[in-house]
Design an enzyme around this catalytic site. Structure first.
Site, PDB file in Angstrom:
ATOM      1  N   GLY A  41       5.029 -60.574  15.031  1.00 13.08           N
ATOM      2  CA  GLY A  41       4.762 -61.770  15.687  1.00 13.08           C
ATOM      3  C   GLY A  41       3.262 -62.076  16.096  1.00 13.08           C
ATOM      4  N   CYS A  96      27.874 -82.393   2.977  1.00 15.82           N
ATOM      5  CA  CYS A  96      27.282 -82.697   1.747  1.00 15.82           C
ATOM      6  C   CYS A  96      27.775 -83.764   0.827  1.00 15.82           C
ATOM      7  CB  CYS A  96      26.788 -81.404   1.068  1.00 15.82           C
ATOM      8  SG  CYS A  96      25.909 -82.003  -0.688  1.00 15.82           S
ATOM      9  N   CYS A 112      28.378 -81.449  -2.688  1.00 20.16           N
ATOM     10  CA  CYS A 112      29.274 -80.246  -2.774  1.00 20.16           C
ATOM     11  C   CYS A 112      30.030 -80.004  -1.670  1.00 20.16           C
ATOM     12  CB  CYS A 112      28.240 -79.094  -2.864  1.00 20.16           C
ATOM     13  SG  CYS A 112      27.513 -78.469  -1.238  1.00 20.16           S
ATOM     14  N   CYS A 137      22.587 -81.778   0.387  1.00 23.27           N
ATOM     15  CA  CYS A 137      22.344 -80.514   0.616  1.00 23.27           C
ATOM     16  C   CYS A 137      20.665 -80.388   0.383  1.00 23.27           C
ATOM     17  CB  CYS A 137      22.730 -79.382  -0.162  1.00 23.27           C
ATOM     18  SG  CYS A 137      24.193 -78.717   0.331  1.00 23.27           S
ATOM     19  N   CYS A 190      23.727 -75.870  -3.187  1.00 22.56           N
ATOM     20  CA  CYS A 190      24.410 -76.914  -3.723  1.00 22.56           C
ATOM     21  C   CYS A 190      25.075 -76.911  -5.275  1.00 22.56           C
ATOM     22  CB  CYS A 190      23.678 -78.312  -3.665  1.00 22.56           C
ATOM     23  SG  CYS A 190      24.544 -79.906  -3.566  1.00 22.56           S
TER      24      CYS A 190
END
Lengths: 292, 368, 258
Positions: free
Chosen positions: A32, A241, A244, A266, A272
């Site tokens: 970080g 979605c 899909c 998606c 997808c």
């Protein structure tokens, strides 16, 4: 000056790659923490992924399989352009399949398909400093990180709740890594934040213009900042979605016509496509199928 | 039927073909040659070299042509090429005191050893569009007075230094000189790194900052001590040889600003300096750089600070036009994932807002 | 009052080039005690305050502070982390201009809550309740909690600044002309409030002021400064009623008695 014969494998000279790898190693050692590095000019503009490109160029080998996405999609113009660049300067295999990639360079999304041990995801970062918009001065923000003075970050979250009743940060949502450094996850939607926590993959972040590299080593603790009584939550879409039928994925809104018809699909195009080839069908896809 | 945006690759290829077409323009006209650009748009070439940090007229001309005359794009092209070049050493500091001078002026002394030499300047031209330049009229040769290259005119700062009226040339602590192209930048930055950043900084940005100091945002009471333009020798120390190897000559513009200074606890009242040095001929840039350099020394000299041009982090982290243009223009890239997240939030907040209004409305009605 | 001083300063000197900011100042301040530093502008009182509050390193001298665990710490030998922590927990600093001590761009509630968040408070509801409580204590209407200080009057801003400083229960508060720039009637109200809070919380405070009336109202002890030096110090009533130094006599006689 046509290109190829002039340039080293992966464009950067070996000395530069070593310098970047040293920065990456330091970044991994201090999860970080933003490690300054001597960012190079790249043949694409600053702000267009030069940090991610330099990180990828420094770590890529001839056997790697590269996937490049922008907004979750493999076929957005900038993803295409960066992928073409690496094909040209490394000739490595490329893929759109998240599972098949060894290195995934991304802008603004983490793939839906869970990352696995041994994979590396490289994020393109525009502004690496999570405190930047609270305190514009680099000298001051570095001191704040060094002394772990993160009160100001919570002041911002407090203001959000006081004003909007909730934390109104939807992307680039700050996280704390391994209980020490507050970090900007790059402008991914906060929907993707939980994917960073305890990820088996190595996560590298490159900011070219701002000359910083940072990292989350595999299996690291990544906590999104919040209040005990206003815990971190992610966006939920109220429908699956349209192509899909996938649930629990991040969706793009597509405007279908000028009468306000909208469709949600998606954002991760490879995910997808994969689902559809497995036979999953969403509402819109079913309608179109029937019409045919 | 909905088709996800595909064919990015093809679109890009087509766009680039169109760009090449537009760049060439009307095929009935002859293509402009690099030598023509080098010769006739020389100051444009100079600026590309200066901010591209690479001294090569041909490449700068190529960049300028490839960029269709877009300066910042050309600078970017040259920088991106420069960064791939391997580094085989650092030259000796150039000696501007031994410059083969083409222009040399001082605003501080009426006459001085070596004299004032106007050279090829726009100064004192009347800015009247000249129709004769639309064609290709014959231009007589310029005349060059013979200057004794063996004893070049002394620098004005050296003349003042003899009396101790101006501070010494700064010296670098230790023998390490910063290299902003090879080391991460960190603030506060030494004067070496600062001058390097300014030397490749955007002319327009530095000009505006320099101007702001003259208008009172951090006044520094400058005098143009000396501006000189000409060629200097570049020499390299080679480990096996005990003499410096000359590599060739480069044209540079140097500006030494002399600034009033009231003195501090550490230093007596004397003149201080701001320094500007750029590739090619660019007085505007060299002068702006010198003013900015001096402004950025305000803290070091114990002067009051607070004006934009005195803020090192502000000036240096925003003066690079390649960085600036990239980040400003990156807003063209798709942001629809982030935008979707914001859209969702705004919709939700609007729903809450409307619900609250309705409740308030109902209560009001009930009360009535 | 405890018998051990909270802060001990010896020979504090600050020199700016040729000019003396303050010179050879000794000071002990005990828990719960208010000390006023008075003098004309340019007498060095603000320089001294900045040295004592770890905001300006003195050229010579030493300043020790007794930490909560009883340990005496050399202020300028502390690490920056420890010093900053001290500044935002155990100390307060009230600026003459509230804009210097407040975040003008965030709400009153966030201004009060910032120090709590800085020391790790992560419960929004509790932060808000504490902020509401403090706004009440400094007589700011609680329905202003979400307003930004730039919508507040000068007196309200100053009271908000005080609340922001006191929320972490500091033991020592530095004040630089806390009533400067306010109307007389607003000043009186603020002084009343300050006196009440200081007594209630048992705070120690060092107050810099050019206004002897403020010093008399708030402080138990007073230091009179001239040309960077302390020329007289003692109990406030004694010094103001029976000044020994001619300069102090002049200062006292030139103001209205309160």
């Amino acid at each position: 000056m046509t290109g190829e014969p002039f340039y080293n494998f992966a464009y950067l000279d070996e000395q530069t790659k070593r310098m970047i790898r040293r920065a990456i190693l330091k970044a991994i050692a201090i999860p970080g923490y933003q490690v300054p590095f001597a960012s190079r000019e790249m043949p694409m503009p600053y702000g267009w992924g030069t940090g991610g490109v330099q990180v990828t160029a420094a770590i890529i080998g001839r056997d790697d399989v590269l996937k490049v996405i922008d907004q979750g999609a493999d076929d957005t113009t900038n993803a295409v352009s960066i992928r073409a660049f690496f094909q040209k300067v490394t000739n490595v295999a490329v893929t759109t399949d998240t599972g098949a990639a060894t290195i995934i360079q991304t802008r603004h999304r983490i793939p839906e398909h869970p990352l696995i041990d041994g994979q590396i995801i490289v994020y393109q970062v525009p502004i690496p400093e999570p405190l930047r918009f609270l305190e514009p001065r680099e000298t001051e923000t570095r001191t704040m990180h060094a002394l772990e003075e993160y009160g100001l970050m919570h002041v911002k979250l407090y203001e959000d709740i006081a004003r909007h009743g909730e934390i109104a940060t939807t992307y680039a949502y700050p996280v704390k890594v391994e209980g020490r450094y507050v970090m900007d996850p790059s402008p991914t939607p906060k929907f993707d934040n939980p994917k960073m926590h305890m990820s088996p993959a190595l996560q590298l972040f490159g900011a070219g213009r701002e000359r910083r590299i940072y990292a989350i080593p595999p299996y690291s603790d990544v906590v999104s900042l919040d209040f005990d009584d206003h815990p971190f939550t992610v966006q939920r879409f109220d429908k699956p979605c349209a192509l899909c039928g996938g649930d629990d994925v991040y969706l793009d809104e597509v405007i279908m016509d000028d009468r306000g018809t909208r469709m949600f699909v998606c954002s991760d195009t490879a995910h997808c496509d994969g689902r559809r080839s497995e036979g999953h069908v969403g509402k819109q896809a079913a309608v179109e199928e029937a019409r045919r | 039927m909905y088709v996800a945006v595909k064919g990015g690759e093809k679109a890009i290829a087509n766009a680039h073909r169109l760009l090449a077409d537009r760049r060439r323009g009307n095929r009935d006209l002859p293509a402009i040659g690099l030598d023509q650009i080098v010769e006739q748009l020389a100051l444009g070439v100079d600026r590309v070299m200066a901010e591209g940090s690479l001294y090569d007229r041909e490449l700068a001309a190529l960049a300028l042509r490839q960029a269709r005359g877009d300066m910042i794009e050309a600078i970017f092209l040259l920088r991106a090429y420069r960064t791939t070049l391997s580094r085989f050493g650092y030259s000796r500091p150039i000696e501007t005191g031994e410059m083969r001078i083409e222009r040399r002026i001082s605003a501080t002394f009426k006459d001085l050893p070596g004299g004032q030499l106007l050279g090829p300047t726009f100064d004192y031209t009347h800015r009247l569009l000249d129709p004769s330049l639309a064609g290709d009229e014959a231009i007589p040769e310029g005349e060059r007075i013979s200057v004794d290259d063996a004893s070049p005119p002394p620098r004005v700062s050296a003349l003042l230094a003899e009396e101790g009226l101006v501070e010494e040339d700064g010296s670098v602590e230790g023998d390490h000189i910063a290299d902003i192209t090879r080391e991460p930048q960190d603030y506060p930055m030494g004067r070496d790194g600062r001058l390097q950043s300014l030397a490749r900084g955007d002319e327009g940005f530095l000009l505006a900052l320099a101007y702001s100091t003259q208008r009172g945002f951090g006044r520094s009471h400058p005098f143009a001590g000396e501006i000189r333009i000409g060629e200097v020798e570049v020499e390299l120390d080679v480990p096996e040889l005990d003499f410096a190897v000359p590599l060739g000559r480069v044209r540079v513009t140097e500006c030494q600003m002399i600034n009033q200074f009231k003195g501090s606890a550490k230093a007596p009242p004397q003149f201080t300096r701001g320094y500007g040095l750029v590739f090619g001929q660019s007085e505007r840039k060299a002068m702006a750089m010198a003013l900015c350099d001096r402004s950025l020394r305000a803290g070091e000299l114990g002067e009051e600070t607070g004006a934009p041009a005195q803020d090192e982090e502000f000036v240096l982290s925003h003066c690079d036009n390649v960085q600036a243009t990239g980040f400003v223009e990156h807003l063209k890239l798709p942001h629809y994932v982030d935008f979707q997240a914001e859209l969702d939030l705004v919709r939700r907040m609007r729903a809450v807002h409307e619900a609250e209004n309705e409740t308030a409305e109902d209560q009001r009605e009930a009360a009535e | 009052m405890s018998d051990q001083p909270l802060m001990t300063a010896r020979g504090v000197t600050k020199i700016y080039g040729e000019r003396i900011g303050c010179e050879a100042v000794d000071l002990d301040i005990y828990p719960g005690e208010i000390v006023a530093i008075v003098g004309e502008s340019g007498s060095g009182k603000t320089t001294l305050l900045n040295c004592l509050s770890a905001r300006l390193a003195p050229s010579a001298g030493s300043i020790y502070y007794r930490m909560r665990d009883g340990r005496l710490q050399d202020l300028y030998a502390m690490g920056e982390a420890e010093r900053r922590f001290l500044m935002r927990t155990d100390w307060g600093f009230v600026h003459q201009n509230p804009a210097d001590g407040l975040r003008m761009g965030v709400s009153a509630g966030a201004n009060v809550g910032e120090r709590l968040m800085a020391v790790g408070e992560r419960h929004y509801g509790r932060i808000r309740d504490t902020a509401l409580d403090w706004l009440e204590r400094v007589e700011i209407s609680t329905d202003r909690i979400d307003d930004r200080p730039n919508a507040f009057s000068g007196g309200m801003r100053q009271r908000l600044q005080i609340a922001r400083n006191l929320v972490t229960g500091p033991r020592l508060v530095f004040m630089d002309e806390p009533t400067g720039g306010l109307d007389v009637s607003v000043q009186a109200r603020l002084l009343d409030l300050l006196r009440g809070l200081v007594g209630e919380l048992g705070l120690a405070a060092i107050v810099v002021t050019h206004d002897l009336a403020v010093a008399r109202l708030l402080s138990q002890r007073i230091m009179v400064m001239k040309d960077g030096r302390v020329i007289e110090h003692g109990l406030t009533d004694r010094v103001l009623d029976d000044p020994r130094e001619p300069y102090t006599q002049l200062l006292v006689s030139s103001i209205l008695q309160v």
